[in-house]
Design an enzyme around this catalytic site. Structure first.
Site, PDB file in Angstrom:
ATOM      1  N   CYS A  20     -39.932 -24.578  69.608  1.00  0.00           N
ATOM      2  CA  CYS A  20     -40.477 -23.949  70.816  1.00  0.00           C
ATOM      3  C   CYS A  20     -40.017 -24.659  72.092  1.00  0.00           C
ATOM      4  CB  CYS A  20     -41.998 -23.898  70.770  1.00  0.00           C
ATOM      5  SG  CYS A  20     -42.777 -25.508  70.960  1.00  0.00           S
ATOM      6  N   ASP A  78     -41.217 -27.520  73.366  1.00  0.00           N
ATOM      7  CA  ASP A  78     -42.207 -28.378  74.022  1.00  0.00           C
ATOM      8  C   ASP A  78     -41.886 -29.843  73.782  1.00  0.00           C
ATOM      9  OD1 ASP A  78     -43.648 -26.133  74.810  1.00  0.00           O
ATOM     10  OD2 ASP A  78     -45.066 -26.260  73.145  1.00  0.00           O
ATOM     11  N   CYS A 112     -45.202 -25.000  77.541  1.00  0.00           N
ATOM     12  CA  CYS A 112     -46.057 -23.882  77.939  1.00  0.00           C
ATOM     13  C   CYS A 112     -47.401 -24.376  78.461  1.00  0.00           C
ATOM     14  CB  CYS A 112     -46.260 -22.957  76.740  1.00  0.00           C
ATOM     15  SG  CYS A 112     -47.172 -23.742  75.386  1.00  0.00           S
ATOM     16  N   CYS A 121     -49.259 -27.017  69.693  1.00  0.00           N
ATOM     17  CA  CYS A 121     -49.444 -27.819  70.907  1.00  0.00           C
ATOM     18  C   CYS A 121     -50.481 -28.913  70.679  1.00  0.00           C
ATOM     19  CB  CYS A 121     -49.864 -26.937  72.081  1.00  0.00           C
ATOM     20  SG  CYS A 121     -48.612 -25.738  72.561  1.00  0.00           S
TER      21      CYS A 121
END
Length: 144
Positions: A33, A35, A59, A103
């Site tokens: 992703c 991150d 994000c 996350c």
């Protein structure tokens, strides 16, 4: 849909920035992703986390989990910080959508990575701390 707490921590992140001469710094990411999370800890001679800051590229959920994770470890002992799990971060934020669970895993691993760095610098062993992964993969996400 994000909770009010997630939106608050995204729009008004706590403890954003870095700590110069930090006791421990940990960087983790999720290649899939994109991150990337870096956690800075200032730990005193009694093993209490006096300050925690973060820098996150990712994000809104990544920013929110980083922010909440720093709030959860400040003022805690090393052992108490080690017990801050991705579930604790998610619960403190009133939940995350399933596609954003990674996350919270990053936040947990960033804490562990910073504690690992601190232990290496201090020449100590922190009981229960395993060498952190630099990249969190989907296989880990499926466990949660």
């Amino acid at each position: 849909m994000y909770s009010e707490k997630v939106m608050d921590h995204f729009q008004n992140p706590r403890n954003m920035g870095e700590i110069e001469d930090a006791s421990g710094v940990g960087t983790v990411g999720n290649a899939k992703c994109g991150d990337i999370m870096r956690m800075y800890l200032d730990i005193d001679e009694n093993g209490i986390i006096q300050e925690a800051k973060f820098k996150t590229f990712g994000c809104g959920a990544a920013v929110a989990t980083s922010s909440m994770a720093t709030e959860l470890v400040k003022g805690k002992t090393i052992q108490e910080a080690l017990e801050v799990t991705n579930r604790a971060v998610m619960e403190a934020l009133d939940g995350l959508p399933p596609v954003k669970v990674h996350c919270s895993l990053l936040a947990e691993e960033a804490i562990h990575a910073a504690l690992w760095d601190y232990a290496e610098k201090a020449g100590i062993v922190i009981e229960g701390l395993k060498k952190p992964k630099a990249d969190i993969h989907d296989e880990e996400e499926e466990q949660y």
